[in-house]
Design an enzyme around this catalytic site. Sequence first.
Site, mmCIF file in Angstrom:
data_model
loop_
_atom_site.group_PDB
_atom_site.id
_atom_site.type_symbol
_atom_site.label_atom_id
_atom_site.label_comp_id
_atom_site.label_asym_id
_atom_site.label_seq_id
_atom_site.Cartn_x
_atom_site.Cartn_y
_atom_site.Cartn_z
ATOM 1 N N TYR A 93 43.324 45.976 42.990
ATOM 2 C CA TYR A 93 44.561 45.089 42.892
ATOM 3 C C TYR A 93 45.088 44.805 44.312
ATOM 4 O O TYR A 93 45.783 45.732 44.564
ATOM 5 C CB TYR A 93 45.343 45.342 41.605
ATOM 6 C CG TYR A 93 46.535 44.522 41.533
ATOM 7 C CD1 TYR A 93 46.657 43.702 40.482
ATOM 8 C CD2 TYR A 93 47.504 44.332 42.253
ATOM 9 C CE1 TYR A 93 47.556 42.788 40.044
ATOM 10 C CE2 TYR A 93 48.476 43.204 41.973
ATOM 11 C CZ TYR A 93 48.415 42.496 40.971
ATOM 12 O OH TYR A 93 49.356 41.758 40.920
ATOM 13 N N LYS B 237 50.644 50.624 47.352
ATOM 14 C CA LYS B 237 51.168 51.545 46.030
ATOM 15 C C LYS B 237 51.214 52.968 46.514
ATOM 16 O O LYS B 237 52.081 53.602 46.108
ATOM 17 C CB LYS B 237 50.370 51.247 45.054
ATOM 18 C CG LYS B 237 51.299 51.793 43.646
ATOM 19 C CD LYS B 237 50.456 50.850 42.429
ATOM 20 C CE LYS B 237 51.117 51.006 41.158
ATOM 21 N NZ LYS B 237 50.543 50.148 40.054
HETATM 22 N N1 PMP Z 1 48.369 46.141 46.546
HETATM 23 C C1 PMP Z 1 48.347 47.097 45.580
HETATM 24 C C2 PMP Z 1 47.369 48.322 45.653
HETATM 25 C C3 PMP Z 1 49.327 47.136 44.759
HETATM 26 O O1 PMP Z 1 49.284 47.958 43.563
HETATM 27 C C4 PMP Z 1 49.931 45.830 44.432
HETATM 28 C C5 PMP Z 1 50.967 45.498 43.351
HETATM 29 N N2 PMP Z 1 50.590 46.334 42.292
HETATM 30 C C6 PMP Z 1 49.793 44.935 45.675
HETATM 31 C C7 PMP Z 1 48.956 45.003 46.366
HETATM 32 C C8 PMP Z 1 50.631 43.539 45.319
HETATM 33 O O2 PMP Z 1 51.819 43.872 45.800
HETATM 34 P P1 PMP Z 1 53.038 42.646 45.616
HETATM 35 O O3 PMP Z 1 53.164 42.586 43.955
HETATM 36 O O4 PMP Z 1 54.122 43.378 46.413
HETATM 37 O O5 PMP Z 1 52.620 41.425 45.928
#
Ligand code: PMP
Length: 445
Positions: free
Chosen positions: A139, A248
């Site tokens: 993700y 994360k």
């Molecule tokens: N990378 C990772 C590993 C994430 O867990 C997330 C959000 N869950 C994101 C990117 C995206 O971050 P944002 O929601 O702040 O755009």
Amino acid sequence: MAATQALVAREGELLSDSLKVRFFPFAAARGQGSRLFDLDGNRYLDFSASWAVANTGYSHPRVVSAIAEQAGKLSFTSLCSTPNEPATALAERLLEIVPVQGEGKVWFGLSGSDANDFLVKMAPLATGRSKIISFIGGYHGQTGGSAAISGHTAQARAAGNGNVVKIPYPNPYRPLFGVAPEETGAAVLDYLENYLFRTICPPEQTAAIFLEAIQSDGGDIVPPAGFLRGLRELCDRHGILLFLDEVKTGMGRTGLMFAFEHEGIAPDAVALGKSLGGGLPVSAVVGRRDLLDAATANGMFTTAGNPISAAAALTSLDVIRDEQLTERAATIGERLRNGLEGLAETHELIGDVRARGLFQGVELVRDRVTKVPAAIEAHKVIYRAMELGLLLFYGGILSNVLEITPPLILTEDECDEGLAILDQAFRDVSEGRVPDEALSAYAGW
Ligand code: PMP
């Protein structure tokens, strides 16, 4: 619950479902440390840190003062066209603490998504190669570029990108290729080198490999030892950039500042977000100079790197250092993991517990031999936990993994309190005390 219910209902009519992944009727009015309080004054222990953002807890007094002080001094100028002191100081600090290959530079954005999106744009420009390899279950965000490299079911609807090739993430609990759990990493590396590179994704056309050091929303999967080191070697052999998404897992959560440090490697670029700003919107990429300088005016957001967010980020980093929260994540994480493994002895639903520091996943299955995912049960457990005063979410590409990412300031008593509530929640779900209808208004994911 009158005021909380009223806000939930009012907001439900107003805000797009696209910005939501909701599991239960909860809304916070205030937060303090590891606790959130709803609009009716009920107190909750937070085992989610709001998706791993509140590493220093809610409303840490030092972060609150830093925000107030900076807001009174200079609330905003646009980094696109003028430097500001807090963003410059934050860049200096990040270059000190983020190990990347060679000379580094820093880029600022507003969300994890835009940080990854930026890297997707820069990699082909810097290398003259068009393809990117990423992982099923990854993700990386919701913008076009970050969704295109994501392999999570939640982004399966994204338009995608023909130059992105997705491969399996090594999952010791659900090994592919018919290998033993500890060999899943080697199997994926072999697939890359001896199959993918010889067919649809030649290394000389591949700009970058993109991944999370622990696959987070995909199911909190800790890859087997040696996998990241193996990837680093493979990238070096073929002149491919290695990008680590630490949005994360970063900022001390896993017991080291960054999860990839457990393997002693240095990536070519690292994406940061979430907890970086202590709750304020700021993301960053720390990466090789030649990569980050491959183009001008190619990754600009008017409010990115704004002085208030940068001041909050700097002070959060100070708090992590001064309160030794990285070390704390390791020791409290050990206690939490032991507690969860204890729960697995009484609750058949628990198929696997995986952990690094205060980044933990509990995979639920209907049968420990066939490993049929227990997705509805996962939703019921967190629903019931919320009713009992504990907040946590579930994720995973099979929607069956409880994600436990508390604030790093969690005390031993709070850790034990959360475990006791989870124990009760599991018992209530197994004994049928959470009806299916309770979940009907919450799609989850
Ligand atoms: N990378 C990772 C590993 C994430 O867990 C997330 C959000 N869950 C994101 C990117 C995206 O971050 P944002 O929601 O702040 O755009």
